[in-house]
Design an enzyme around this catalytic site. Structure first.
Site, PDB file in Angstrom:
ATOM      1  N   ASP A 181       0.854  -1.183   0.000  1.00 27.06           N
ATOM      2  CA  ASP A 181       0.000   0.000   0.000  1.00 27.06           C
ATOM      3  C   ASP A 181       0.887   1.230   0.000  1.00 27.06           C
ATOM      4  O   ASP A 181       1.756   1.378   0.865  1.00 27.06           O
ATOM      5  CB  ASP A 181      -0.913   0.004   1.231  1.00 27.06           C
ATOM      6  CG  ASP A 181      -1.802   1.235   1.283  1.00 27.06           C
ATOM      7  OD1 ASP A 181      -2.725   1.330   0.457  1.00 27.06           O
ATOM      8  OD2 ASP A 181      -1.560   2.100   2.149  1.00 27.06           O
ATOM      9  N   GLU A 265      -2.374  -1.794  -5.638  1.00 28.68           N
ATOM     10  CA  GLU A 265      -3.618  -1.151  -6.026  1.00 28.68           C
ATOM     11  C   GLU A 265      -3.427  -0.376  -7.321  1.00 28.68           C
ATOM     12  O   GLU A 265      -2.334   0.107  -7.622  1.00 28.68           O
ATOM     13  CB  GLU A 265      -4.095  -0.206  -4.915  1.00 28.68           C
ATOM     14  CG  GLU A 265      -3.048   0.774  -4.443  1.00 28.68           C
ATOM     15  CD  GLU A 265      -3.491   1.549  -3.224  1.00 28.68           C
ATOM     16  OE1 GLU A 265      -4.708   1.672  -3.024  1.00 28.68           O
ATOM     17  OE2 GLU A 265      -2.614   2.024  -2.475  1.00 28.68           O
ATOM     18  N   CYS A 318     -12.136  -4.497   6.359  1.00 33.75           N
ATOM     19  CA  CYS A 318     -11.435  -5.156   7.472  1.00 33.75           C
ATOM     20  C   CYS A 318     -10.694  -6.376   6.945  1.00 33.75           C
ATOM     21  O   CYS A 318     -11.266  -7.226   6.259  1.00 33.75           O
ATOM     22  CB  CYS A 318     -12.417  -5.551   8.560  1.00 33.75           C
ATOM     23  SG  CYS A 318     -11.654  -6.403   9.967  1.00 33.75           S
ATOM     24  N   CYS A 321     -12.357  -9.774   9.126  1.00 36.55           N
ATOM     25  CA  CYS A 321     -13.696 -10.321   8.886  1.00 36.55           C
ATOM     26  C   CYS A 321     -14.288  -9.901   7.543  1.00 36.55           C
ATOM     27  O   CYS A 321     -15.327 -10.426   7.140  1.00 36.55           O
ATOM     28  CB  CYS A 321     -14.646  -9.921  10.011  1.00 36.55           C
ATOM     29  SG  CYS A 321     -14.920  -8.128  10.129  1.00 36.55           S
ATOM     30  N   CYS A 337     -12.520  -1.980  13.694  1.00 38.58           N
ATOM     31  CA  CYS A 337     -13.658  -2.699  13.112  1.00 38.58           C
ATOM     32  C   CYS A 337     -14.747  -2.860  14.167  1.00 38.58           C
ATOM     33  O   CYS A 337     -14.486  -3.365  15.279  1.00 38.58           O
ATOM     34  CB  CYS A 337     -13.220  -4.055  12.570  1.00 38.58           C
ATOM     35  SG  CYS A 337     -14.550  -5.010  11.803  1.00 38.58           S
ATOM     36  N   CYS A 340     -15.664  -7.232  14.356  1.00 40.32           N
ATOM     37  CA  CYS A 340     -14.802  -8.181  15.063  1.00 40.32           C
ATOM     38  C   CYS A 340     -13.957  -7.522  16.150  1.00 40.32           C
ATOM     39  O   CYS A 340     -13.261  -8.220  16.899  1.00 40.32           O
ATOM     40  CB  CYS A 340     -13.889  -8.911  14.072  1.00 40.32           C
ATOM     41  SG  CYS A 340     -12.753  -7.823  13.176  1.00 40.32           S
ATOM     42  N   ASP A 347      -2.641   1.476   7.133  1.00 42.27           N
ATOM     43  CA  ASP A 347      -1.874   1.089   5.955  1.00 42.27           C
ATOM     44  C   ASP A 347      -1.596  -0.408   5.935  1.00 42.27           C
ATOM     45  O   ASP A 347      -1.630  -1.036   4.872  1.00 42.27           O
ATOM     46  CB  ASP A 347      -0.558   1.879   5.909  1.00 42.27           C
ATOM     47  CG  ASP A 347      -0.793   3.378   5.767  1.00 42.27           C
ATOM     48  OD1 ASP A 347      -1.843   3.752   5.200  1.00 42.27           O
ATOM     49  OD2 ASP A 347       0.061   4.163   6.206  1.00 42.27           O
TER      50      ASP A 347
END
Length: 395
Positions: A181, A265, A318, A321, A337, A340, A347
């Protein structure tokens, strides 16, 4: 046999610098003359080919006595290669109509590669003879193209070699799959927790650039002092580019030497630069150049690179999950999150998601490249949890 290009800094004396500047001017003169000729005939609905433009230039150059002592291959290459490619891109609607070249901007010329010789840290160029280089040529083989260019106060030679494929293949199957990332504060964050700092050279040299431009504004345009100040500004920009490229090369080399596959990405840098608040920081980071170097080095080593869709919300999803947090703001550097209860660096969370996509991409193909039945949603969730437990580092 693959073509490889090695760009080497030259160490010329004053006579050789003057010769290089003359050849850059001759290449620019031939390009602009042929472009003006092409544009004039285009207004009369006549489309001249590159050979016709070169023939007309050979006739017109006799009116200028100074062209006799120049390297004539430089003018031919400028018309047949550079201008021909620019016109072809315009005809194919890939770029706008070619523009005339200006002095001092992207000065370069391509010479005859058949008469070029390389001996250690020396290169023999047509007309001028042997010129010193700062390092030896990295590869051996037939020389296909030689281009001399100038960046600020430095002269470089780019030598394209038709090499033999003699590189030893490295078995990287035991190395992990890594997601990467990119960001502004941190240049690159890997899914294993490794981070590469962003030097932000433009930010550090911004005040120095302001002072240099302020001095330039007080000079009379076109005067000797104005030209000297322009070169000082060019050297500052060259220093900034060197720092940025050094950080990119060190980070990308370290990454590709310890991975078996990469997940990144897809970024639309042009669209990202439309944000006026982040445009300067994004330009300073140069995401496009970093990812381009990474993909090139990975391709050379045979490392597959999976580019995730630009609409995939890697930062908002996330990694444990799979829950998507739509209200995540850019100022939140820690991902919490609500499903969870995980708390993880923003990052690293995005990098793990990119890694999961890369792992899923490699696992959906067999050794023969045949598509394999994908896992069910429940098994994918369990796999994500296992990856998170293995890769998550204590914060």
């Amino acid at each position: 046999m693959p073509l490889r290009t090695h760009k080497i800094a030259l160490n010329p004396n004053n006579k050789e610098r003057g010769w290089f500047a003359q050849q850059c001017g001759y290449a620019r003169f031939a390009y602009n003359h042929a472009l003006a000729d092409f544009k004039a005939h285009l207004d009369n609905n006549e489309f001249l080919s590159a050979s016709a433009l070169n023939e007309r230039f050979n006739v017109a150059k006799k009116e200028h006595g100074w062209t006799e002592g120049q390297d004539q291959v430089v003018a031919n290459k400028s018309i047949f290669v550079n201008l021909s490619a620019a016109i072809a891109n315009w005809v194919g609607k890939r770029t706008k109509f070619p523009k005339f070249k200006k002095r001092g901007k992207k000065d370069s010329f391509t010479t005859n590669n058949q008469s070029v010789q390389v001996d250690g840290k020396r290169i023999k160029l047509p007309k001028i003879g042997w010129v010193k280089m700062f390092q030896e040529l990295r590869w051996s083989g037939k020389i296909m193209k030689v281009t001399v260019s100038r960046t600020a106060h430095r002269w470089f030679v780019s030598i394209t070699i038709d090499t033999e494929n003699t590189e030893v293949s490295v078995d990287n199957s035991t190395y992990p799959v890594v997601g990467i990332d990119v960001g502004i504060n941190t240049l690159a964050t890997c899914s294993d927790g490794t981070k590469y700092d962003n030097p932000c050279p433009l930010k550090h040299f911004e005040n120095k650039l302001k002072r240099a431009h302020r001095r330039l504004s007080k000079r009379t345009q076109g005067s000797k002092n104005w030209v000297k100040q322009k070169w000082k500004i060019a050297r500052i920009h060259y220093r900034i580019a060197c720092i940025r490229n050094d950080a990119h090369h060190k980070a990308t080399t370290d990454i590709v030497n310890k991975v078996s596959a990469i997940g990144i990405e897809t970024l639309k840098v042009t669209n990202m630069l439309k944000n006026k608040k982040l445009a300067k920081a994004l330009s300073d980071s140069a995401f496009g150049g970093f990812l381009s170097k990474l993909k090139t080095k990975a391709e050379t080593l045979g490392i597959p690179v999976t580019e995730v869709s630009q609409f995939y919300a890697s930062s908002k999803t996330c990694s444990s999950c799979g829950h998507k947090k739509d209200d995540l703001t850019l100022s939140e550097r820690t991902y919490h999150c609500s499903q969870c209860g995980i708390s993880i660096d923003r990052d690293i969370n995005a990098a793990i998601n990119l890694r999961n996509v890369a792992v899923g991409h490699t696992e959906t193909q067999s050794a023969c490249g045949v598509q394999v039945r994908p896992q069910s949603e429940a098994r994918e969730t369990e796999a994500r949890k296992a990856v998170w437990q293995q890769q998550l580092l204590p914060l």
